[in-house]
Design a protein around this motif. Structure first.
Motif, short mmCIF file in Angstrom:
data_model
loop_
_atom_site.label_atom_id
_atom_site.label_comp_id
_atom_site.label_asym_id
_atom_site.label_seq_id
_atom_site.Cartn_x
_atom_site.Cartn_y
_atom_site.Cartn_z
N ASP A 130 0.84 -1.21 0.00
CA ASP A 130 0.00 0.00 0.00
C ASP A 130 0.87 1.26 0.00
OD1 ASP A 130 -1.75 2.09 0.49
OD2 ASP A 130 -2.75 1.13 2.18
N PRO A 131 0.83 2.06 -1.07
CA PRO A 131 1.69 3.26 -1.13
C PRO A 131 1.21 4.38 -0.22
CG PRO A 131 0.23 3.20 -3.04
CD PRO A 131 0.01 1.91 -2.28
N ASN A 132 -0.02 4.27 0.29
CA ASN A 132 -0.58 5.35 1.11
C ASN A 132 -0.83 4.91 2.55
OD1 ASN A 132 -0.88 7.04 -1.28
ND2 ASN A 132 -2.58 5.70 -1.82
N ARG A 133 -0.14 3.86 2.99
CA ARG A 133 -0.47 3.26 4.29
C ARG A 133 -0.30 4.24 5.45
NH1 ARG A 133 -3.28 -1.50 4.83
NH2 ARG A 133 -3.10 -2.24 6.96
N GLY A 134 0.79 4.99 5.43
CA GLY A 134 1.06 5.88 6.54
C GLY A 134 -0.03 6.92 6.74
N GLU A 135 -0.45 7.55 5.64
CA GLU A 135 -1.48 8.58 5.73
C GLU A 135 -2.81 7.99 6.17
OE1 GLU A 135 0.51 7.95 3.23
OE2 GLU A 135 1.26 9.78 2.27
N THR A 136 -3.14 6.80 5.66
CA THR A 136 -4.41 6.17 6.02
C THR A 136 -4.42 5.76 7.49
OG1 THR A 136 -4.68 5.34 3.75
CG2 THR A 136 -6.03 4.32 5.46
N MET A 137 -3.31 5.22 7.99
CA MET A 137 -3.27 4.81 9.38
C MET A 137 -3.33 6.00 10.33
SD MET A 137 -3.55 1.66 9.31
CE MET A 137 -3.45 1.43 11.07
N THR A 138 -2.88 7.16 9.87
CA THR A 138 -3.05 8.38 10.68
C THR A 138 -4.53 8.65 10.88
OG1 THR A 138 -0.96 9.34 9.90
CG2 THR A 138 -2.62 10.86 10.77
N LEU A 139 -5.32 8.46 9.82
CA LEU A 139 -6.77 8.63 9.92
C LEU A 139 -7.40 7.55 10.79
CD1 LEU A 139 -7.83 9.63 6.28
CD2 LEU A 139 -7.57 11.11 8.28
N VAL A 140 -6.89 6.31 10.69
CA VAL A 140 -7.42 5.23 11.52
C VAL A 140 -7.20 5.55 13.00
CG1 VAL A 140 -7.14 2.80 12.16
CG2 VAL A 140 -7.15 3.45 9.74
N ASN A 141 -6.02 6.05 13.34
CA ASN A 141 -5.74 6.42 14.73
C ASN A 141 -6.65 7.55 15.19
OD1 ASN A 141 -3.56 4.68 15.58
ND2 ASN A 141 -2.27 5.72 14.10
N GLN A 142 -6.91 8.49 14.29
CA GLN A 142 -7.84 9.58 14.60
C GLN A 142 -9.25 9.04 14.82
OE1 GLN A 142 -7.69 12.81 11.75
NE2 GLN A 142 -9.72 13.56 12.34
N LEU A 143 -9.62 8.04 14.00
CA LEU A 143 -10.94 7.43 14.11
C LEU A 143 -11.11 6.72 15.45
CD1 LEU A 143 -13.63 6.64 12.69
CD2 LEU A 143 -12.43 4.65 11.77
N VAL A 144 -10.04 6.08 15.93
CA VAL A 144 -10.11 5.40 17.23
C VAL A 144 -10.35 6.41 18.35
CG1 VAL A 144 -8.77 4.06 18.90
CG2 VAL A 144 -8.68 3.45 16.49
N ARG A 145 -9.70 7.56 18.24
CA ARG A 145 -9.85 8.59 19.28
C ARG A 145 -11.21 9.29 19.21
NH1 ARG A 145 -4.58 9.70 17.46
NH2 ARG A 145 -5.36 11.50 16.30
N SER A 146 -11.68 9.53 17.97
CA SER A 146 -12.93 10.28 17.77
C SER A 146 -13.77 9.59 16.71
CB SER A 146 -12.63 11.73 17.34
OG SER A 146 -11.80 12.38 18.27
N PRO A 147 -14.49 8.52 17.08
CA PRO A 147 -15.26 7.76 16.09
C PRO A 147 -16.31 8.61 15.40
CG PRO A 147 -15.11 6.59 18.19
CD PRO A 147 -14.61 7.98 18.44
N SER A 148 -16.42 8.44 14.08
CA SER A 148 -17.49 9.09 13.32
C SER A 148 -17.69 8.32 12.03
CB SER A 148 -17.14 10.55 13.01
OG SER A 148 -16.25 10.66 11.92
N ARG A 149 -18.93 8.32 11.55
CA ARG A 149 -19.24 7.58 10.33
C ARG A 149 -18.52 8.19 9.13
NH1 ARG A 149 -22.17 6.33 5.91
NH2 ARG A 149 -23.29 4.33 5.93
N ASP A 150 -18.48 9.52 9.07
CA ASP A 150 -17.85 10.19 7.93
C ASP A 150 -16.36 9.85 7.85
OD1 ASP A 150 -20.23 11.34 7.21
OD2 ASP A 150 -19.79 13.30 8.10
#
Length: 217
Positions: A44-64
């Motif tokens: 995955d060439p974009n793994r780092g950026e996506t996992m930053t969002l995943v970590n954000q999602l864990v802290r502040s869950p939202s459907r969007d």
């Protein structure tokens, strides 16, 4: 077939999926098959950026935000489909560690039907064989706890979450007709299950090709 056979191994954490992938690779190569082992994460060439969002999602869950994460994973799989899968030898068997079926286990808000559509809309390669690797969640939880790296999950931290993850994945296997491999026994037994199913798919493709050739004549 005019393209490699594509097999994905997916499942919850701690089910022995990576160990099984290694054993299946060894068994197929012992039978003189050309096997390409890939990892979605490493490709995955974009793994780092996506996992930053995943970590954000864990802290502040939202459907969007979860929908954005799912879309980014689908975009990456589309890129892998074209630039990695599309460049493999046509006579090979590709075994990949995780693909879009794993989203059925780890995404909590977006229904898997929507995630699947995101991937199909982007022309993500559909595996010729989906292998869902599962165990009783208490077994996989204990296995993960015994590993040096532990569960190694960004989104799963409690046994109850792991149980829900396993149940959701088992439901997706039933809903979509993926091949179920229960890995509570020996690795040899699980390997035989998967290798046998791979050969079954190979034989089906050969029969289809022979039938098409016969019609063409």
């Amino acid at each position: 077939m005019n393209r490699p056979l594509f097999v994905s191994l997916d499942g919850p954490k701690g089910t022995g999926k990576t160990t099984l992938l290694e054993a299946v690779t060894k068994a197929l190569r012992a039978d003189n098959k050309k096997v390409i082992r890939l990892s979605e994460q490493k490709s995955d060439p974009n793994r780092g950026e996506t996992m930053t969002l995943v970590n954000q999602l864990v802290r502040s869950p939202s459907r969007d935000l979860e929908f954005e994460v799912c879309g980014r994973f689908a975009d990456s799989r589309a890129w892998i489909s074209q630039h990695v899968l599309g460049k493999q030898p046509t006579d090979s068997i590709i075994l990949i560690d995780r693909w879009y079926p794993s989203d059925a286990a780890f995404r909590r808000t977006i229904p898997f039907a929507e995630i699947l559509q995101l991937n199909m809309d982007r022309n993500v390669r559909v595996p010729d064989l989906h292998v869902g690797v599962v165990t009783n969640p208490e077994i996989s939880w204990a296995r993960a706890a015994a590993r040096r790296r532990g569960l190694s999950s960004t989104v799963i931290h409690k046994l109850e979450e792991h149980v829900a993850c396993t149940e959701a994945f088992e439901q997706a296997i039933a809903d979509h007709g993926w091949f179920l491999c229960r890995n509570e026994g020996t690795i040899e037994d699980a390997t035989m299950q998967v290798v046998s199913e791979i050969y079954e798919v190979v034989n089906c493709h050969l029969k289809e090709c022979l039938a098409m050739n016969a019609l063409a004549k």
